[in-house]
Design a protein around this motif. Structure first.
Motif, PDB file in Angstrom:
ATOM      1  N   VAL A  56       2.775  77.167  12.069  1.00  0.00           N
ATOM      2  CA  VAL A  56       2.058  77.393  13.200  1.00  0.00           C
ATOM      3  C   VAL A  56       2.355  77.287  14.431  1.00  0.00           C
ATOM      4  O   VAL A  56       2.093  77.882  15.387  1.00  0.00           O
ATOM      5  CB  VAL A  56       0.661  76.526  12.791  1.00  0.00           C
ATOM      6  N   SER A  57       3.350  76.135  14.855  1.00  0.00           N
ATOM      7  CA  SER A  57       3.667  76.056  15.977  1.00  0.00           C
ATOM      8  C   SER A  57       4.243  77.127  17.004  1.00  0.00           C
ATOM      9  O   SER A  57       4.124  77.218  18.172  1.00  0.00           O
ATOM     10  CB  SER A  57       4.753  74.865  16.034  1.00  0.00           C
ATOM     11  N   PRO A  58       4.987  78.143  16.331  1.00  0.00           N
ATOM     12  CA  PRO A  58       5.714  79.131  17.479  1.00  0.00           C
ATOM     13  C   PRO A  58       4.633  80.229  17.570  1.00  0.00           C
ATOM     14  O   PRO A  58       5.043  81.232  18.439  1.00  0.00           O
ATOM     15  CB  PRO A  58       6.784  79.388  16.734  1.00  0.00           C
ATOM     16  N   ILE A  59       3.608  80.377  16.980  1.00  0.00           N
ATOM     17  CA  ILE A  59       2.637  81.519  16.563  1.00  0.00           C
ATOM     18  C   ILE A  59       2.498  82.132  18.247  1.00  0.00           C
ATOM     19  O   ILE A  59       2.479  83.296  18.520  1.00  0.00           O
ATOM     20  CB  ILE A  59       1.689  81.253  15.705  1.00  0.00           C
ATOM     21  N   LYS A  60       1.979  81.210  18.965  1.00  0.00           N
ATOM     22  CA  LYS A  60       1.363  81.558  20.220  1.00  0.00           C
ATOM     23  C   LYS A  60       2.718  81.922  21.172  1.00  0.00           C
ATOM     24  O   LYS A  60       2.574  82.686  22.114  1.00  0.00           O
ATOM     25  CB  LYS A  60       0.540  80.481  20.978  1.00  0.00           C
ATOM     26  N   VAL A  61       3.869  81.204  20.980  1.00  0.00           N
ATOM     27  CA  VAL A  61       5.098  81.786  21.926  1.00  0.00           C
ATOM     28  C   VAL A  61       5.362  83.307  21.427  1.00  0.00           C
ATOM     29  O   VAL A  61       5.486  84.099  22.396  1.00  0.00           O
ATOM     30  CB  VAL A  61       6.229  80.873  21.439  1.00  0.00           C
ATOM     31  N   TYR A  62       5.420  83.536  20.101  1.00  0.00           N
ATOM     32  CA  TYR A  62       5.637  85.029  19.664  1.00  0.00           C
ATOM     33  C   TYR A  62       4.522  86.066  20.142  1.00  0.00           C
ATOM     34  O   TYR A  62       4.917  86.962  20.442  1.00  0.00           O
ATOM     35  CB  TYR A  62       5.607  85.123  18.159  1.00  0.00           C
ATOM     36  N   LYS A  63       3.503  85.723  20.285  1.00  0.00           N
ATOM     37  CA  LYS A  63       2.188  86.439  20.768  1.00  0.00           C
ATOM     38  C   LYS A  63       2.458  86.735  22.171  1.00  0.00           C
ATOM     39  O   LYS A  63       2.391  87.779  22.721  1.00  0.00           O
ATOM     40  CB  LYS A  63       0.988  85.497  20.509  1.00  0.00           C
ATOM     41  N   GLU A  64       3.015  85.813  23.010  1.00  0.00           N
ATOM     42  CA  GLU A  64       3.173  86.045  24.499  1.00  0.00           C
ATOM     43  C   GLU A  64       4.278  86.910  24.486  1.00  0.00           C
ATOM     44  O   GLU A  64       4.403  87.627  25.437  1.00  0.00           O
ATOM     45  CB  GLU A  64       3.438  84.741  25.139  1.00  0.00           C
ATOM     46  N   LEU A  65       5.359  86.597  23.849  1.00  0.00           N
ATOM     47  CA  LEU A  65       6.442  87.393  23.939  1.00  0.00           C
ATOM     48  C   LEU A  65       6.205  88.870  23.509  1.00  0.00           C
ATOM     49  O   LEU A  65       6.814  89.932  24.217  1.00  0.00           O
ATOM     50  CB  LEU A  65       7.561  87.055  22.555  1.00  0.00           C
ATOM     51  N   ILE A  66       5.334  88.994  22.572  1.00  0.00           N
ATOM     52  CA  ILE A  66       4.809  90.381  22.128  1.00  0.00           C
ATOM     53  C   ILE A  66       4.055  91.254  23.462  1.00  0.00           C
ATOM     54  O   ILE A  66       4.275  92.280  23.751  1.00  0.00           O
ATOM     55  CB  ILE A  66       3.927  90.541  20.974  1.00  0.00           C
ATOM     56  N   ARG A  67       3.307  90.251  24.009  1.00  0.00           N
ATOM     57  CA  ARG A  67       2.515  90.774  25.226  1.00  0.00           C
ATOM     58  C   ARG A  67       3.606  91.197  26.415  1.00  0.00           C
ATOM     59  O   ARG A  67       3.419  92.173  27.095  1.00  0.00           O
ATOM     60  CB  ARG A  67       1.456  89.424  25.841  1.00  0.00           C
ATOM     61  N   LEU A  68       4.560  90.273  26.645  1.00  0.00           N
ATOM     62  CA  LEU A  68       5.596  90.490  27.862  1.00  0.00           C
ATOM     63  C   LEU A  68       6.421  91.904  27.171  1.00  0.00           C
ATOM     64  O   LEU A  68       6.568  92.706  28.164  1.00  0.00           O
ATOM     65  CB  LEU A  68       6.650  89.641  27.808  1.00  0.00           C
ATOM     66  N   HIS A  69       6.633  92.295  26.168  1.00  0.00           N
ATOM     67  CA  HIS A  69       7.177  93.396  25.671  1.00  0.00           C
ATOM     68  C   HIS A  69       6.438  94.501  25.946  1.00  0.00           C
ATOM     69  O   HIS A  69       6.711  95.609  26.620  1.00  0.00           O
ATOM     70  CB  HIS A  69       7.424  93.413  24.107  1.00  0.00           C
ATOM     71  N   LYS A  70       4.974  94.391  25.440  1.00  0.00           N
ATOM     72  CA  LYS A  70       3.935  95.682  25.723  1.00  0.00           C
ATOM     73  C   LYS A  70       3.625  95.736  27.119  1.00  0.00           C
ATOM     74  O   LYS A  70       3.354  97.061  27.496  1.00  0.00           O
ATOM     75  CB  LYS A  70       2.956  95.425  24.682  1.00  0.00           C
ATOM     76  N   GLU A  71       3.389  94.927  27.808  1.00  0.00           N
ATOM     77  CA  GLU A  71       2.759  94.898  29.004  1.00  0.00           C
ATOM     78  C   GLU A  71       3.736  94.734  30.346  1.00  0.00           C
ATOM     79  O   GLU A  71       3.448  95.268  31.541  1.00  0.00           O
ATOM     80  CB  GLU A  71       1.656  93.992  29.365  1.00  0.00           C
ATOM     81  N   GLU A  72       4.773  94.272  29.999  1.00  0.00           N
ATOM     82  CA  GLU A  72       5.854  94.113  31.251  1.00  0.00           C
ATOM     83  C   GLU A  72       7.264  94.546  31.000  1.00  0.00           C
ATOM     84  O   GLU A  72       8.055  94.145  31.654  1.00  0.00           O
ATOM     85  CB  GLU A  72       5.949  92.490  31.534  1.00  0.00           C
ATOM     86  N   GLY A  73       7.482  95.238  29.800  1.00  0.00           N
ATOM     87  CA  GLY A  73       8.615  95.794  29.503  1.00  0.00           C
ATOM     88  C   GLY A  73       9.942  95.012  29.001  1.00  0.00           C
ATOM     89  O   GLY A  73      11.110  95.399  28.993  1.00  0.00           O
TER      90      GLY A  73
END
Length: 640
Positions: A56-73
């Protein structure tokens, strides 16, 4: 000066700790540190090597990394990853597999080359594991080691699957999982018996080689192990303590996970405090318990030699402090949880008026009412209040399959004995038996089986509530839809649950609400149920006049109890009331002996309840208060 003050506050901490208000803010910060590392390496045409964790602990970290990939390249084209661990044996497409977890939570959503993804193989033949582990280590070394290793922490103190007993120089290997670790994973696997007994994990020595290590921990469930890992001595019993020897490690935690660190739990030991009423009460109780002395026997020397000289100086003489705290605790005790009519209520936890109160006890599961506050429940009814109980969920997941089959068998026999047609029942028995035999871990029950299990628990709840003195018309079965709906809908809306709760509250218009505040419930149901009540009340308080005279009391007891300094109403129970409460708990026969979800505590629920209420009574007595058989404790919710 600020730096010196911080060093003083953290002097018990043996590893750097960064604390964020919540896990969302902390996860975003970690994700941005990862992203910066990736970008810095990209600018120099270098590969970024990440050590990744699951759970459970890293799920939100990975979610933000996905956002950074999709929205900020943010690109992962130069990233190589090594996962910490994997269950053994397990197939990569299994629901609980870490291969599947990583794909669902990160890899399927970014541009990483899957050839650069490395996860221990849970399908290997056992004789091939040693060679695989050696090759895993060599592959990490071939990339020059791990740049940034992300860790979670288990309640045993394990990092990766390095359980207690692991050596600090251990490498990647096959390990046997601790029983507590398997119990924690039991919900994912549909029971502890289905959890693999072994796993392949990076070793502590492998983790140590990373150039940077971030250990994450969220929520109060991790607070006790965080304290051991950060402030305890280095010990094989808590593998995370080995990180104290690393110069490259930082613990990143939220405020809830930090609550047991000395600077937050016992701040008077590390700094001058802003002495609030609750902090003074906590400190005096701590001092009395530490010295094993009644409060009224504490001396100025006791204060001065145990880190409380500031309190003695600013608020002394200490005997006045002692009397104040003693009286405060004494005033929490009441035999009248609904208030005592025609009595001075200025020093009582509940109001005297109205004489007859409308009270509603919300019970997340069908037995939480009698387990956690059965004695108070009985006393409210005996003292003439209009008491209602609302069972928020059916609790149908906590009934054994063979118990459900037994009830169908009973129905068939009863129908036969009265000359009724049993075709439907025999067909149901045959189809249910076949389903149970082929049922997979975590597979949802059929609609009919859920109904049968729910009716079993409903009958038990009615019997327990009747024994406690309630009228049938005051027993409400809410069967809130989230209990089933949130398991299948990823973004479940709780609006229907809130509306249903609002409707019941509008019907009863209670003066008192009792709700479960036991958020250590390992399945989260208690917390969800409380949040539904709180949202319903918050909305009603904007328009409904009766809510201004409605008090919300929180109870605990099924999993752990309130601390003495937190308690605002303490209801003492006589030996006879303890026995009557026990009989009410016994009505829940499906939960007797070995329940489906026992949690960490091997004792039966009635034993837990009695031991905890007796322990509360013992602590009151040791502080110098009267001796009671048992005490049920409550805290009043403070609305903004």
């Amino acid at each position: 000066m600020l730096k010196l003050n911080l060093l003083e506050e953290t002097r018990y901490e043996k590893v750097p700790v960064k604390i964020y208000p919540d896990d969302s803010e902390a996860s975003i910060a970690i994700a941005h540190r990862v992203a910066k590392l990736i970008k810095d390496k990209q600018q120099n045409n270098q590969t970024t090597v990440l050590g990744l964790a699951t759970g459970v602990s890293p799920i939100k970290v990975y979610k933000e990394l996905i956002r950074l990939h999709k929205e900020e390249g943010l690109s992962f084209s130069n990233v190589v990853t090594f996962n910490l661990d994997e269950y053994y044996p397990i197939q990569p497409d299994a629901e609980q597999s870490y291969v599947r977890f990583m794909k669902q939570n990160l890899f399927d959503h970014v541009d990483i080359d899957m050839a650069n993804v490395n996860i221990p193989d849970g399908t290997l033949a056992q004789e091939d594991i040693a060679d695989f582990c050696l090759a895993y280590e060599q592959k990490i070394n071939s990339y020059g080691g791990i740049d940034l290793q992300i860790l979670g922490i288990g309640r045993t103190g394990h990092i990766g699957f390095n359980e207690p007993g692991s050596a600090p120089n251990s490498g990647t290997r096959l390990v046997t999982l601790n029983d507590l670790t398997r119990r924690d994973a039991s919900k994912d696997f549909g029971g502890k018996d289905n959890v693999p007994k072994k796993a392949i994990t990076m070793g502590i020595g492998t983790i140590f080689k990373a150039r940077e290590i971030i250990l994450m921990a969220w929520n109060e469930k991790k607070a006790s192990i965080i304290k051991k890992a950060v402030e305890g001595g280095i010990s094989t019993d808590v593998p995370a303590t080995y990180l104290q020897m690393s110069a490259n490690t930082e613990f990143v935690i939220d405020e809830d996970a930090a609550v047991e660190l000395t600077r937050f739990n016992l701040p008077w030991l590390v700094k001058d405090c802003q002495w609030t009423d609750i902090l003074i009460k906590k400190a005096v109780i701590w001092l009395a318990k530490t010295l094993q002395k009644p409060i009224l026997k504490l001396t100025e020397n006791d204060y001065n030699t145990n880190g409380m000289s500031q309190l003695a100086t600013e608020f002394g003489p200490v005997y006045n402090i002692n009397i104040r705290i003693f009286n405060n605790i004494q005033h929490t005790i009441t035999g009248w949880p609904g208030g005592k009519f025609n009595a001075d209520d200025s020093q009582r936890p509940e109001r005297a008026l109205p004489q007859v109160k409308s009270s509603i006890v919300f019970s997340p599961h069908p037995d939480d009412d009698v387990i956690s506050m059965g004695g108070t429940f009985i006393r409210l009814a005996d003292q003439g209040h209009d008491v209602h109980v609302a069972y928020q969920t059916s609790g149908n997941t906590a009934v054994w399959d063979d118990d459900a089959l037994r009830y169908i068998e009973f129905s068939i026999d009863f129908a036969k004995s009265t000359g009724q047609d049993v075709t439907y029942l025999t067909d149901l028995y045959a189809s249910t038996t076949a389903f149970v035999k082929s049922k997979q871990p975590n597979q949802s029950d059929t609609k009919e089986l859920k109904t049968i299990k729910g009716l079993i628990r409903k009958g038990e709840a009615v019997a327990g509530a009747r024994l406690s003195g309630l009228r049938d018309e005051n027993i409400h079965f809410m069967d809130l839809p989230f209990y089933d709906g949130s398991k299948v809908e990823k973004n479940y809306s709780y609006e229907a649950d809130i509306q249903q709760t609002m409707a019941l509250l509008q019907k009863v218009k209670p003066h008192q609400i009792f709700a479960a505040g036991d958020f250590a419930d390992p399945h989260g149901t208690h917390k969800i149920c409380f949040e539904i009540i709180l949202e319903a009340l918050t909305r009603l308080r904007k328009t409904e006049a009766w809510t201004k005279d409605c008090w919300l009391w929180l109870y605990r007891g099924a999993w752990h109890e309130f601390e003495i300094h937190e308690i605002e109403m303490a209801v003492p129970l006589s030996p006879q009331e303890v026995e009557r409460k026990r009989l009410a708990i016994f009505k829940h026969q499906s939960q007797k002996d070995i329940p489906v979800f026992p949690g960490d505590d091997a004792r039966e629920f009635w034993v837990r309840a009695e031991d905890r209420t007796r322990e509360t009574a013992r602590l009151y007595n040791e502080l110098g208060l009267a001796e009671y058989e048992a005490i049920e404790a409550f805290v009043k919710w403070k609305f903004d």
